[in-house]
Design a protein around this motif. Structure first.
Motif, PDB file in Angstrom:
ATOM      1  N   HIS A   1     -12.895   1.656   9.566  1.00  0.00           N
ATOM      2  CA  HIS A   1     -11.816   0.662   9.629  1.00  0.00           C
ATOM      3  C   HIS A   1     -10.469   1.378   9.621  1.00  0.00           C
ATOM      4  O   HIS A   1      -9.709   1.285   8.662  1.00  0.00           O
TER       5      HIS A   1
ATOM      6  N   ASP B  44     -14.810 -10.885  17.339  1.00  0.00           N
ATOM      7  CA  ASP B  44     -14.867  -9.552  16.730  1.00  0.00           C
ATOM      8  C   ASP B  44     -15.498  -8.631  17.784  1.00  0.00           C
ATOM      9  O   ASP B  44     -16.707  -8.674  18.004  1.00  0.00           O
TER      10      ASP B  44
ATOM     11  N   HIS C  23     -16.632 -11.629   8.790  1.00  0.00           N
ATOM     12  CA  HIS C  23     -17.943 -11.426   8.152  1.00  0.00           C
ATOM     13  C   HIS C  23     -18.292 -12.765   7.524  1.00  0.00           C
ATOM     14  O   HIS C  23     -17.949 -13.033   6.381  1.00  0.00           O
TER      15      HIS C  23
ATOM     16  N   ASP D 281     -11.332  -2.019  17.962  1.00  0.00           N
ATOM     17  CA  ASP D 281     -12.108  -3.095  17.341  1.00  0.00           C
ATOM     18  C   ASP D 281     -11.094  -4.174  16.992  1.00  0.00           C
ATOM     19  O   ASP D 281     -10.333  -4.028  16.025  1.00  0.00           O
TER      20      ASP D 281
HETATM   21  N1  GLY Z   1     -14.643  -5.735  13.011  1.00  0.00           N
HETATM   22  C1  GLY Z   1     -14.744  -5.169  11.746  1.00  0.00           C
HETATM   23  C2  GLY Z   1     -16.061  -5.300  11.103  1.00  0.00           C
HETATM   24  O1  GLY Z   1     -16.962  -5.936  11.605  1.00  0.00           O
HETATM   25  O2  GLY Z   1     -16.233  -4.774  10.020  1.00  0.00           O
END
Ligand code: GLY
Ligand code: MN
Length: 446
Positions: A227, A258, A350, A247
């Motif tokens: 990250h 995402d 998430h 990302d």
């Molecule tokens: N896009 C960041 C993650 O899925 O952790």
């Protein structure tokens, strides 16, 4: 798709939520729930600056309204009621909602300056769901985020309604513009990571706190930080950057996309050819994993298959000197691919509801342990990285002989690779890939 088309199924979404909330309330001994949208948060208790509010996910499940102090009341047998603060504040005011399609589906109460929401709240068997536990106490509600009720509400987020699927598809479309623009910028020029991050925000028309998660914009070795959000300001000089890992997502009415792509410039040397082979290998295996999704399969089995694939790729490219199977059974692939294959996606990047069971001990970071089922939306994001903190113990341990360390050292400046799509599990035929529908190009070279 325009907002009118996206919000067409909203009435059914809200009606379904009402029925499901009523059942969850009854099962947990409540007649009503007060869902708090959230209060503006200070950057620090010692400061007088405020973050823009992102409403709580339970609130956004009903309506994407980011107004501090907004409250939703859901009662058995009654239309839901939305309390909104209309008090004029000449220092701050909340962003207007993207669309007003929700208005006709609620009873409305406007709270003026000095009004306390308390007089509008139900009494009796009432639960409170939200961040503001202090407010709940002031309002005399004892049941704050009761775990069984919250778990029941979270479970509703596993299966997406038609309305939610349209929002998720649109969130992918918005993010795809940013990915395409940054791909071009990477191959054409020499912007810094920060400049690329800012360009992504401009193309996708998002302010930084509005993105579903902080953009990850990583050149070269920075891609080995999963990250990486500490964007370098400096433009990379002669010969670089060689790789870009992007990302980044977007939102539509609270729903997230995402998406990750990794791009590599051909440096004309043997090492960049190997790295390019790894990028193409991850791209190909990501597509195979997407194609392998079937209803009834455990997501963890798909994650295990990803390790088999990564092991085979490491062996085929000579990064490891053992077989792919041995790279998996010895735990070696965990050093190169340390995160989970994916996670549920929805109102949170998430999302909740698919990680109720703990993963196996050797998959500590896996965020989806569900049995794959129609209506779920999740990511598929295999990766392969050269992370010193994970590789050093291997190098100093019994398994060091399995790795070509000279090659690893040469590849480390390229950082890492991740390719990520958002997919919805469909009736019978596997998945719809929401990302490739709008961004067909995966990762790779120019
Ligand atoms: N896009 C960041 C993650 O899925 O952790
Ligand atoms: Mn992800």
């Amino acid at each position: 798709m325009n907002l009118k088309a996206i919000t067409k199924g909203y009435g059914e979404h809200v009606a379904g939520l009402q029925r499901a909330y009523e059942a969850a309330l009854a099962a947990n001994g409540f007649d009503a729930v007060v869902v708090h949208g959230g209060a503006a948060k200070k950057r620090s208790e010692f400061d007088d600056q405020w973050w823009p509010l992102r409403a709580t996910p339970h609130f956004q499940h009903w309506v994407a309204l980011h107004e501090p102090g907004a409250v939703l009341i859901v009662r058995v047998g009654r239309r839901p009621t939305l309390l909104r603060v209309t008090a004029v504040d000449f220092w701050e005011h909340a962003a207007a909602p993207e669309s007003d399609h929700f208005v006709e589906h609620f009873e409305h109460v406007a709270l003026a300056a000095g009004d306390d929401a308390k007089e509008h709240l139900p009494t009796g068997r009432v639960a409170f769901v939200g961040d503001e536990a202090g407010l709940a106490a002031r309002w005399g509600i004892e049941a704050v985020n009761p775990p069984a009720l919250v778990a029941a509400l979270d479970a509703l987020r596993v299966y997406k309604t038609m309305y939610e699927l349209r929002c998720l598809a649109e969130a992918n479309r918005r993010a795809a513009h940013g990915h395409s623009a940054l791909r071009r910028a990477f191959f054409e020029g020499a912007s810094s990571e920060l400049e690329l991050h800012l360009a992504y925000l401009a193309v996708t028309q998002q302010d930084d706190p509005e993105t579903p998660y902080k953009n990850i914009v990583a050149y070269d070795a920075n891609a080995a930080t999963l990250h990486h959000v500490a964007y370098a300001r400096r433009r990379v000089g002669e010969g670089g950057p060689r790789t870009l890992l992007l990302d980044a997502g977007a939102t539509c009415l609270g729903y997230c996309s995402d998406i990750t792509r990794t791009w590599v410039r051909d440096g004309g040397d043997a090492t960049s050819a190997v790295f390019r082979g790894l990028v193409e290998g991850i791209e190909a295996l990501q597509l195979r994993l997407c194609a392998a999704v079937v209803v009834g399969m455990k997501y963890e089995a798909l994650h295990d298959r990803a390790h088999d694939e990564v092991g085979a790729l490491l062996a085929a490219t000579g990064v490891v000197k053992c077989s792919g199977d041995e790279a998996v059974s010895s735990g070696l692939t965990r050093a190169f691919f340390p995160h989970g294959l994916g996670h549920s996606l929805g109102l949170q990047c998430h999302d909740v509801g698919c990680a109720v069971l703990k993963p196996r001990a050797d998959n500590p970071f896996l965020r989806n342990t569900s049995t794959i089922d129609v209506g779920q939306v999740f990511t598929i994001e295999p990766g392969l990285y050269f992370i010193d903190a994970l590789l050093r113990p291997v190098r100093e341990g019994d398994g060091a002989h399995r790795v070509d360390w000279k090659l690893v050292e040469a590849l480390a400046p390229f950082g890492g690779i991740r390719i990520e799509d958002d997919v919805v599990v469909t009736d019978g035929a596997g998945i719809d890939n929401l990302t490739r529908a709008v961004l067909p190009e995966g990762g790779g070279a120019a």
